[in-house]
Design a protein around this motif. Structure first.
Motif, short mmCIF file in Angstrom:
data_model
loop_
_atom_site.label_atom_id
_atom_site.label_comp_id
_atom_site.label_asym_id
_atom_site.label_seq_id
_atom_site.Cartn_x
_atom_site.Cartn_y
_atom_site.Cartn_z
N ASP A 115 0.84 -1.20 0.00
CA ASP A 115 0.00 0.00 0.00
C ASP A 115 0.88 1.25 0.00
O ASP A 115 2.06 1.20 0.33
CB ASP A 115 -0.89 0.03 1.25
N TYR A 131 -4.01 4.54 -0.57
CA TYR A 131 -4.20 3.61 -1.69
C TYR A 131 -3.86 2.21 -1.21
O TYR A 131 -2.70 1.88 -0.96
CB TYR A 131 -3.30 3.99 -2.86
N SER A 132 -4.88 1.38 -1.07
CA SER A 132 -4.68 0.00 -0.66
C SER A 132 -4.66 -0.91 -1.88
O SER A 132 -5.53 -0.82 -2.75
CB SER A 132 -5.79 -0.44 0.29
N SER A 133 -3.68 -1.79 -1.94
CA SER A 133 -3.60 -2.78 -3.01
C SER A 133 -4.19 -4.12 -2.59
O SER A 133 -4.07 -5.12 -3.30
CB SER A 133 -2.13 -2.99 -3.41
N GLN A 245 -11.14 6.51 -0.67
CA GLN A 245 -9.72 6.57 -0.33
C GLN A 245 -9.34 7.91 0.29
O GLN A 245 -8.34 8.01 0.99
CB GLN A 245 -8.86 6.33 -1.60
#
Length: 251
Positions: A115, A131-133, A245
């Protein structure tokens, strides 16, 4: 494992020192930092040169844009894995590279990602977006989603086998490359559930509405060129999620 970190710069005197210091602060010993400068007109080169041999390679010459610079750096790299850290970005702490190497060794994968947080350009401790992956899957490329590229680290051999960044893209060559690596060639990956990078706002992909339009057009192009069916409506649907987000924060 040796990790090559590629930083591409152009007139980055205001931020390049922070980037370099975040690499020098890493507690992992086997790192080479390669900086490719596009013949900056400010004192970027002088700042980089002041670090002497603590920078493994430094090249300053005209190029054809940031992706051309990234390709130059990758071709100079001697590491087992490649990380891209832009001149506006910094690693969150001194354990980032050791964490990445540990995950490569533990999971025996070809690539890892994590992230990131976007921060104010002039207040790098002020988070403006998370921003999370975490929920990435290759199927999501068609909807405009990819892992956070500044956290993406991949084995060096992938570029020789599957190709480099396409320099005729202005903003989304990283998106197209990740499609090739993760969707088309199905390279293995592991998600690290941590924030690893702080990214200043105002870069090529976040500068303004015009750059966002170019970005999304190139995302559609990258998908179609690789046989992934999509359209602008699908890609723009990501913004319904991106609103959240702005208020979400790392745990």
């Amino acid at each position: 494992m040796k990790v090559s970190i590629i930083t591409v710069t152009y007139n980055a005197a205001a931020t390049i020192r922070d980037t370099i210091e975040s690499v020098l602060a890493q507690d992992y010993p086997n790192i080479e930092h390669i900086i490719i400068d596009g013949a900056s007109k400010d004192n970027t080169a002088e700042i980089v040169q002041s670090y002497g041999d603590r920078i493994a390679r430094f090249v300053s010459e005209p190029d054809r844009g940031m992706y051309d610079g990234m390709n130059k750096g990758i071709k100079l790299a001697t590491g087992d894995a490649i990380a891209i850290l832009n001149a506006d970005d910094v690693y969150l702490n001194s354990h980032v590279i050791s964490t990445i190497v540990n995950q490569f060794e533990q999971h025996q994968v070809d690539s890892v990602f994590a992230d990131l947080v976007y921060v104010k350009h002039d207040e790098p401790d002020k988070i403006v977006r998370y921003y999370s992956s975490a929920h990435f899957h290759p199927d999501k490329f068609a909807y405009g989603w990819m892992p956070a590229h500044p956290t993406f680290v991949v084995k060096r051999w992938a570029f020789d086998r599957y190709g480099f960044f396409k320099t005729d893209y202005k903003i989304a060559a990283d998106y197209e490359l990740l499609i090739r690596f993760l969707a088309i060639h199905q390279m293995s990956y592991h998600y690290i559930p941590q924030v690893l990078v702080k990214m200043r706002t105002g870069g090529a992909s976040t500068a303004n509405l015009s750059s966002n339009w170019i970005l999304n057009r190139e995302i559609v192009r990258g998908c179609l060129e690789n046989g992934i069916q999509t359209n602008m409506t699908k890609v723009l649907s990501k913004y319904f999620v991106k609103v959240f987000q702005l208020v979400a924060r790392p745990a």
